[in-house]
Design an enzyme around this catalytic site. Sequence first.
Site, PDB file in Angstrom:
ATOM      1  N   ASN A 158       0.867  -1.221  -0.082  1.00 19.15           N
ATOM      2  CA  ASN A 158      -0.030   0.116  -0.080  1.00 19.15           C
ATOM      3  C   ASN A 158       0.968   1.317   0.002  1.00 19.15           C
ATOM      4  O   ASN A 158       1.936   1.180   0.698  1.00 19.15           O
ATOM      5  CB  ASN A 158      -0.992  -0.042   1.214  1.00 19.15           C
ATOM      6  CG  ASN A 158      -0.415  -0.260   2.443  1.00 19.15           C
ATOM      7  OD1 ASN A 158       0.384  -0.812   2.555  1.00 19.15           O
ATOM      8  ND2 ASN A 158      -0.846   0.584   3.444  1.00 19.15           N
TER       9      ASN A 158
ATOM     10  N   GLU B  54       0.370   5.154   1.043  1.00 14.77           N
ATOM     11  CA  GLU B  54      -0.446   6.172   1.206  1.00 14.77           C
ATOM     12  C   GLU B  54      -0.216   7.796   0.636  1.00 14.77           C
ATOM     13  O   GLU B  54       0.885   8.024   0.013  1.00 14.77           O
ATOM     14  CB  GLU B  54      -0.471   6.306   2.691  1.00 14.77           C
ATOM     15  CG  GLU B  54      -1.205   4.956   3.359  1.00 14.77           C
ATOM     16  CD  GLU B  54      -1.454   4.837   4.730  1.00 14.77           C
ATOM     17  OE1 GLU B  54      -2.079   4.083   5.402  1.00 14.77           O
ATOM     18  OE2 GLU B  54      -0.962   6.006   5.495  1.00 14.77           O
TER      19      GLU B  54
ATOM     20  N   CYS C  33      -4.209   0.622  -2.635  1.00  8.30           N
ATOM     21  CA  CYS C  33      -3.732  -0.613  -1.883  1.00  8.30           C
ATOM     22  C   CYS C  33      -2.570  -1.550  -2.557  1.00  8.30           C
ATOM     23  O   CYS C  33      -2.464  -1.522  -3.661  1.00  8.30           O
ATOM     24  CB  CYS C  33      -5.263  -1.383  -1.874  1.00  8.30           C
ATOM     25  SG  CYS C  33      -6.360  -0.579  -1.130  1.00  8.30           S
TER      26      CYS C  33
ATOM     27  N   GLU D 271      -2.891  -4.706  -3.184  1.00  8.82           N
ATOM     28  CA  GLU D 271      -3.419  -5.619  -4.267  1.00  8.82           C
ATOM     29  C   GLU D 271      -3.384  -5.126  -5.448  1.00  8.82           C
ATOM     30  O   GLU D 271      -3.118  -5.488  -6.636  1.00  8.82           O
ATOM     31  CB  GLU D 271      -4.812  -6.116  -3.902  1.00  8.82           C
ATOM     32  CG  GLU D 271      -5.013  -6.829  -2.604  1.00  8.82           C
ATOM     33  CD  GLU D 271      -5.308  -5.955  -1.427  1.00  8.82           C
ATOM     34  OE1 GLU D 271      -4.666  -4.865  -1.299  1.00  8.82           O
ATOM     35  OE2 GLU D 271      -6.180  -6.224  -0.598  1.00  8.82           O
TER      36      GLU D 271
ATOM     37  N   CYS E 153     -10.324  -5.184   0.096  1.00 12.76           N
ATOM     38  CA  CYS E 153     -11.615  -4.221   0.161  1.00 12.76           C
ATOM     39  C   CYS E 153     -11.965  -4.201  -1.233  1.00 12.76           C
ATOM     40  O   CYS E 153     -11.948  -4.873  -1.973  1.00 12.76           O
ATOM     41  CB  CYS E 153     -10.741  -2.644   0.171  1.00 12.76           C
ATOM     42  SG  CYS E 153     -10.217  -2.022  -1.085  1.00 12.76           S
TER      43      CYS E 153
ATOM     44  N   CYS F  18     -10.753  -3.294  -4.323  1.00 13.10           N
ATOM     45  CA  CYS F  18      -9.630  -4.134  -4.912  1.00 13.10           C
ATOM     46  C   CYS F  18     -10.378  -5.337  -5.344  1.00 13.10           C
ATOM     47  O   CYS F  18      -9.816  -6.033  -6.502  1.00 13.10           O
ATOM     48  CB  CYS F  18      -8.585  -4.471  -3.742  1.00 13.10           C
ATOM     49  SG  CYS F  18      -7.340  -3.152  -3.497  1.00 13.10           S
TER      50      CYS F  18
END
Length: 133
Positions: free
Chosen positions: A44, A46, A55, A57, A89, A92
């Site tokens: 990830n 940010e 993310c 993934e 999530c 994703c």
Amino acid sequence: MAIPSDLLEAARAVRLNAYAPYSSFFVGAALRMRGSDQIFVGCNVENASYGATMCAERVAIFSAVAASSQAKPRLKELVVVGKEIIPPCGLCLQVISEFADEDTLIHLASVEEEGGSYRLSELMPKSFSQEHL
Ligand code: ZN
């Protein structure tokens, strides 16, 4: 079903590269596409503008797609590793659905244990697809 050890190790290793100064929520992902043994990884990343965060993934999937010359790359399997066992999530899962097939496996794990292997249909029974366009 045991998670392939090379994928699990790759996801655990790349998790440590996560850029997560705001949440301290470190996630790693590793995957293989069909027709290749190459492993693609993601963590990830940010951003101060939180909505720009990406993310693990999706970083891994987009990297694999960028490296593929196939018109429709297919996802064979993906491992997601968090401090605790976490599922992908919704965003994703939607991206996974674009490249998954009925045999794609999504493996969940933490830094210490394995958390099961799932088909996309178990984690996202009704995904939006090109059939809905
Ligand atoms: Zn996500």
